[in-house]
Design a protein around this motif. Structure first.
Motif, PDB file in Angstrom:
ATOM      1  N   ALA A 455       0.841  -1.198   0.000  1.00 46.65           N
ATOM      2  CA  ALA A 455       0.000   0.000   0.000  1.00 46.65           C
ATOM      3  C   ALA A 455       0.874   1.245   0.000  1.00 46.65           C
ATOM      4  O   ALA A 455       1.949   1.272   0.612  1.00 46.65           O
ATOM      5  CB  ALA A 455      -0.906   0.003   1.224  1.00 46.65           C
ATOM      6  N   LEU A 456       0.393   2.267  -0.697  1.00 50.12           N
ATOM      7  CA  LEU A 456       1.066   3.564  -0.706  1.00 50.12           C
ATOM      8  C   LEU A 456       0.334   4.509   0.241  1.00 50.12           C
ATOM      9  O   LEU A 456      -0.895   4.503   0.305  1.00 50.12           O
ATOM     10  CB  LEU A 456       1.089   4.148  -2.116  1.00 50.12           C
ATOM     11  N   ARG A 457       1.099   5.343   0.942  1.00 52.55           N
ATOM     12  CA  ARG A 457       0.485   6.285   1.870  1.00 52.55           C
ATOM     13  C   ARG A 457       1.280   7.590   1.886  1.00 52.55           C
ATOM     14  O   ARG A 457       2.427   7.645   1.462  1.00 52.55           O
ATOM     15  CB  ARG A 457       0.415   5.686   3.273  1.00 52.55           C
ATOM     16  N   ASN A 458       0.622   8.635   2.358  1.00 51.32           N
ATOM     17  CA  ASN A 458       1.250   9.947   2.550  1.00 51.32           C
ATOM     18  C   ASN A 458       1.874  10.485   1.256  1.00 51.32           C
ATOM     19  O   ASN A 458       3.001  10.995   1.255  1.00 51.32           O
ATOM     20  CB  ASN A 458       2.311   9.895   3.649  1.00 51.32           C
ATOM     21  N   ALA A 459       1.141  10.400   0.160  1.00 41.41           N
ATOM     22  CA  ALA A 459       1.646  10.912  -1.113  1.00 41.41           C
ATOM     23  C   ALA A 459       1.495  12.431  -1.145  1.00 41.41           C
ATOM     24  O   ALA A 459       0.400  12.968  -0.922  1.00 41.41           O
ATOM     25  CB  ALA A 459       0.884  10.292  -2.275  1.00 41.41           C
ATOM     26  N   VAL A 460       2.587  13.134  -1.435  1.00 40.99           N
ATOM     27  CA  VAL A 460       2.580  14.594  -1.486  1.00 40.99           C
ATOM     28  C   VAL A 460       3.453  15.064  -2.636  1.00 40.99           C
ATOM     29  O   VAL A 460       4.329  14.345  -3.117  1.00 40.99           O
ATOM     30  CB  VAL A 460       3.093  15.222  -0.165  1.00 40.99           C
ATOM     31  N   ALA A 461       3.202  16.311  -3.080  1.00 43.07           N
ATOM     32  CA  ALA A 461       4.036  16.956  -4.098  1.00 43.07           C
ATOM     33  C   ALA A 461       4.252  18.391  -3.663  1.00 43.07           C
ATOM     34  O   ALA A 461       3.317  19.058  -3.201  1.00 43.07           O
ATOM     35  CB  ALA A 461       3.353  16.913  -5.461  1.00 43.07           C
ATOM     36  N   ASP A 477       4.276   0.689   2.028  1.00 41.34           N
ATOM     37  CA  ASP A 477       4.150  -0.320   3.080  1.00 41.34           C
ATOM     38  C   ASP A 477       4.013  -1.670   2.375  1.00 41.34           C
ATOM     39  O   ASP A 477       2.953  -1.980   1.830  1.00 41.34           O
ATOM     40  CB  ASP A 477       2.931  -0.040   3.950  1.00 41.34           C
ATOM     41  N   PRO A 478       5.075  -2.487   2.336  1.00 40.21           N
ATOM     42  CA  PRO A 478       5.015  -3.721   1.548  1.00 40.21           C
ATOM     43  C   PRO A 478       4.002  -4.736   2.056  1.00 40.21           C
ATOM     44  O   PRO A 478       3.509  -5.561   1.276  1.00 40.21           O
ATOM     45  CB  PRO A 478       6.432  -4.296   1.640  1.00 40.21           C
ATOM     46  N   GLY A 479       3.708  -4.696   3.361  1.00 38.86           N
ATOM     47  CA  GLY A 479       2.717  -5.630   3.896  1.00 38.86           C
ATOM     48  C   GLY A 479       3.093  -7.086   3.695  1.00 38.86           C
ATOM     49  O   GLY A 479       2.224  -7.916   3.435  1.00 38.86           O
ATOM     50  N   GLY A 480       4.352  -7.399   3.778  1.00 43.34           N
ATOM     51  CA  GLY A 480       4.800  -8.769   3.603  1.00 43.34           C
ATOM     52  C   GLY A 480       5.175  -9.145   2.189  1.00 43.34           C
ATOM     53  O   GLY A 480       5.709 -10.229   1.953  1.00 43.34           O
ATOM     54  N   ALA A 481       4.893  -8.281   1.229  1.00 43.50           N
ATOM     55  CA  ALA A 481       5.264  -8.575  -0.169  1.00 43.50           C
ATOM     56  C   ALA A 481       6.776  -8.503  -0.339  1.00 43.50           C
ATOM     57  O   ALA A 481       7.467  -7.734   0.346  1.00 43.50           O
ATOM     58  CB  ALA A 481       4.584  -7.581  -1.111  1.00 43.50           C
ATOM     59  N   ARG A 482       7.302  -9.314  -1.253  1.00 47.16           N
ATOM     60  CA  ARG A 482       8.736  -9.321  -1.527  1.00 47.16           C
ATOM     61  C   ARG A 482       9.079  -8.470  -2.743  1.00 47.16           C
ATOM     62  O   ARG A 482      10.205  -8.014  -2.885  1.00 47.16           O
ATOM     63  CB  ARG A 482       9.229 -10.756  -1.768  1.00 47.16           C
ATOM     64  N   VAL A 483       8.100  -8.253  -3.629  1.00 45.47           N
ATOM     65  CA  VAL A 483       8.313  -7.464  -4.839  1.00 45.47           C
ATOM     66  C   VAL A 483       7.061  -6.624  -5.093  1.00 45.47           C
ATOM     67  O   VAL A 483       5.938  -7.101  -4.896  1.00 45.47           O
ATOM     68  CB  VAL A 483       8.591  -8.367  -6.069  1.00 45.47           C
ATOM     69  N   SER A 484       7.270  -5.385  -5.533  1.00 46.04           N
ATOM     70  CA  SER A 484       6.140  -4.536  -5.897  1.00 46.04           C
ATOM     71  C   SER A 484       6.553  -3.625  -7.038  1.00 46.04           C
ATOM     72  O   SER A 484       7.619  -3.010  -7.005  1.00 46.04           O
ATOM     73  CB  SER A 484       5.676  -3.691  -4.702  1.00 46.04           C
ATOM     74  N   GLU A 485       5.690  -3.575  -8.049  1.00 47.70           N
ATOM     75  CA  GLU A 485       5.929  -2.681  -9.179  1.00 47.70           C
ATOM     76  C   GLU A 485       5.254  -1.341  -8.868  1.00 47.70           C
ATOM     77  O   GLU A 485       4.033  -1.274  -8.695  1.00 47.70           O
ATOM     78  CB  GLU A 485       5.357  -3.274 -10.472  1.00 47.70           C
ATOM     79  N   LEU A 502       8.596   4.675 -13.077  1.00 47.08           N
ATOM     80  CA  LEU A 502       8.401   3.256 -12.799  1.00 47.08           C
ATOM     81  C   LEU A 502       9.562   2.737 -11.959  1.00 47.08           C
ATOM     82  O   LEU A 502      10.709   3.175 -12.120  1.00 47.08           O
ATOM     83  CB  LEU A 502       8.328   2.453 -14.085  1.00 47.08           C
ATOM     84  N   TYR A 503       9.267   1.782 -11.077  1.00 50.85           N
ATOM     85  CA  TYR A 503      10.327   1.215 -10.239  1.00 50.85           C
ATOM     86  C   TYR A 503       9.898  -0.169  -9.761  1.00 50.85           C
ATOM     87  O   TYR A 503       8.727  -0.371  -9.418  1.00 50.85           O
ATOM     88  CB  TYR A 503      10.595   2.115  -9.031  1.00 50.85           C
ATOM     89  N   ARG A 504      10.844  -1.096  -9.750  1.00 51.51           N
ATOM     90  CA  ARG A 504      10.580  -2.412  -9.151  1.00 51.51           C
ATOM     91  C   ARG A 504      11.230  -2.459  -7.776  1.00 51.51           C
ATOM     92  O   ARG A 504      12.458  -2.524  -7.661  1.00 51.51           O
ATOM     93  CB  ARG A 504      11.127  -3.534 -10.047  1.00 51.51           C
ATOM     94  N   TRP A 505      10.388  -2.410  -6.737  1.00 46.27           N
ATOM     95  CA  TRP A 505      10.921  -2.522  -5.381  1.00 46.27           C
ATOM     96  C   TRP A 505      11.062  -3.994  -5.014  1.00 46.27           C
ATOM     97  O   TRP A 505      10.175  -4.797  -5.271  1.00 46.27           O
ATOM     98  CB  TRP A 505       9.991  -1.834  -4.377  1.00 46.27           C
ATOM     99  N   MET A 506      12.217  -4.328  -4.416  1.00 43.78           N
ATOM    100  CA  MET A 506      12.466  -5.702  -3.971  1.00 43.78           C
ATOM    101  C   MET A 506      12.937  -5.670  -2.535  1.00 43.78           C
ATOM    102  O   MET A 506      13.760  -4.839  -2.138  1.00 43.78           O
ATOM    103  CB  MET A 506      13.538  -6.358  -4.855  1.00 43.78           C
ATOM    104  N   ALA A 507      12.389  -6.579  -1.726  1.00 40.14           N
ATOM    105  CA  ALA A 507      12.755  -6.620  -0.304  1.00 40.14           C
ATOM    106  C   ALA A 507      14.219  -6.986  -0.159  1.00 40.14           C
ATOM    107  O   ALA A 507      14.748  -7.790  -0.921  1.00 40.14           O
ATOM    108  CB  ALA A 507      11.889  -7.643   0.433  1.00 40.14           C
TER     109      ALA A 507
END
Length: 507
Positions: A455-461, A477-485, A502-507
């Motif tokens: 989940a994404l939170r506190n988005a600001v510009a 907040d990955p919430g237990g995920a190992r990868v998120s696009e 774009l970004y691939r986040w990996m734990a």
């Protein structure tokens, strides 16, 4: 093939049969006689090669060269006074690379003038070997060549581009240093089976006219799976442009093929410094994959040095362009007075004509140093490329400092990622340019962002008071995920304000 291409292919072989011409140019360059040549000659040779079993180019070196190491090879310097076309008052010159060390394959070179191809023979007189003795070798041919032209000042011929090793080549533009490379063709890159490296075996350099802006180079490519013909029209300057016409003749069906492949290096930057023990804030030749897809969406995929081999495919139809870009342009971005990464070129691929359906394919390979390329990007057609017929792609390569696709959009200047509270990750993206830079001081653009997992939170510009550019930030907040696009951009009531990050986040 179009009717005009068929006619050109026929006109290219007026005096010799296709097989006879193949044998003529297959002979060592010093032994071959001048032969007729036009734009259909090399495609004819490639087509004939593809109909025959593959034969590896000569790579057995004489004893005097077989054990040459790095330091010795550096002593094999081409004599500038013997450069091709030196003293002829032409806007280009060519110098050649000796075989040895890592560059064992023989490359033959011809010069073209008045519709005739004439061999440019190897000689030890062309090289200065000091302090090494002149090696006792015969006609060993060359390993490659480089072109020179006055791009930084009118009285000096700068090195503009180099063709050396397999089908690799690279170039610079005014004020830039060498960095990433391109290739003629990629086969099996990043796949479980061994990668195949097609090689340019023969080059034809057309003598340029006095005052010409561009020089034309033809290349014959060969490998176990395919043969190919390339025509490069090279125009150096503020932006060095290669107009590429590639014709491919597969011997077998090509399933894992890369068209217009680009090869670069990314070790680290502020987007990921986990495990980094280095005084410099960043080390890379390129920091992102840029894309302008067939629907007109401008995308920026931040590069990574991943813990494991990573493949990413960005599906598209008739792409408008893609490239590996270097966006950081200040010494302070790298703090490296020797490598000067801020002066490495970006490389943008602009397809000419429709390329159909497929994907921009990105391969990211783990690396522990800055000496090995670990990033590859290319176009992969949706369907395998069939054997036994011609396939053709035309595209333009822009070796440049920066490249504007949709100037109304702000572009990503930097990506920064660090720890937030409760195990979340804080993502900060700096944006500048386009309509965003002209917004009123009280403007409130919105962050349009999403994640495939978590989940994404506190988005600001907000506008950065120190730089005048804008920042968008949010927490993942990955919430237990190992990868998120991750995907994010700034928008207002009129539409997009920035390209899509774009970004691939990996734990």
């Amino acid at each position: 093939m179009h009717r005009r291409e068929v006619i050109l292919s026929g006109l290219s072989l007026p005096l010799l049969s296709l097989g006879g011409l193949l044998e003529t140019f297959a002979a060592p360059a010093s032994a071959a006689a001048a032969a007729p040549f036009d734009d259909g000659t090399v495609p004819g040779l490639a087509k004939a090669l593809a109909a025959r079993p593959y034969r590896h180019p000569e790579n057995v070196l004489p004893p005097a060269l077989a054990k040459v190491g790095y330091d010795q090879y550096r002593d094999f310097r081409y004599r500038a006074a013997k450069a091709l076309w030196r003293g002829d008052g032409l806007p280009f010159q060519a110098q050649f690379f000796h075989r040895g060390f890592l560059f064992k394959d023989r490359v033959d070179v011809y010069t073209v003038q008045g519709g005739r191809a004439k061999p440019f023979p190897f000689s030890t007189d062309l090289f200065d070997y000091a302090p090494q003795p002149v090696p006792e070798v015969g006609d060993v041919g060359f390993a490659g060549f480089r072109l020179h032209a006055p791009i930084n000042r009118p009285d000096y011929f700068d090195e503009v581009c180099t063709f050396l090793g397999a089908s690799y080549f690279r170039a610079v533009a005014k004020g830039l240093n060498y960095g990433l490379s391109s290739r003629g063709l990629a086969l099996g890159t990043g796949e479980p089976a061994a990668e195949e490296f097609p090689a340019f075996t023969t080059f034809w350099l057309e003598r340029p006219a006095a005052g010409a802006r561009a020089i034309v180079v033809h290349a014959l490519l060969d490998s176990p799976s395919a043969a190919g013909a390339f025509r490069f029209a090279i125009d150096p300057g503020e932006e060095t442009v290669f107009d590429v016409d590639m014709r491919l003749y597969p011997r077998v069906e090509l399933a894992h093929v890369g068209i217009a492949p680009l090869t670069s290096m990314f070790e680290f930057d502020p987007s990921d410094r986990v495990g980094v023990d280095d005084y410099r804030p960043a080390v890379h030749d390129s920091d992102g994959l840029a894309m302008l897809n067939g629907k007109g969406e401008q995308l920026w995929r931040q590069l990574q040095n991943p813990p494991t081999l990573q493949h990413s495919g960005f599906q598209d139809a008739n792409p408008r362009g893609f490239g590996l870009m270097q966006r950081k342009r200040h010494y302070a971005d790298f703090q490296d007075a020797e490598a000067n990464y801020q002066n490495r070129p970006s490389l943008w691929v602009e397809p000419q004509g429709g390329w159909g359906e497929g994907e921009v394919h990105l391969v990211e390979i783990p690396t522990g140093d800055e000496y090995h390329d670990n990033i590859v990007a290319f176009w992969r057609p949706a369907l395998p490329i069939a054997a036994g017929r011609e396939h053709r792609w035309r595209y333009r390569l822009h070796w440049c400092r920066e490249h504007a696709w949709k100037p109304e959009l702000a572009t990503v200047e930097a990506t920064r990622i660090g720890a937030a509270h409760d195990g979340a990750r804080l993502v900060v993206v700096d944006l500048a340019g386009g309509r965003l830079s002209k917004l009123a001081g009280d403007a409130k653009p919105q962050v349009d962002a999403g994640a495939s997992q978590g989940a994404l939170r506190n988005a600001v510009a907000y506008r950065n008071a120190d730089t005048g550019s804008w920042r968008m930030s949010f927490e993942l907040d990955p919430g237990g995920a190992r990868v998120s696009e991750l995907r994010a951009r700034l928008i207002d009531a009129q539409g997009p304000l920035s390209e899509t990050w774009l970004y691939r986040w990996m734990a």
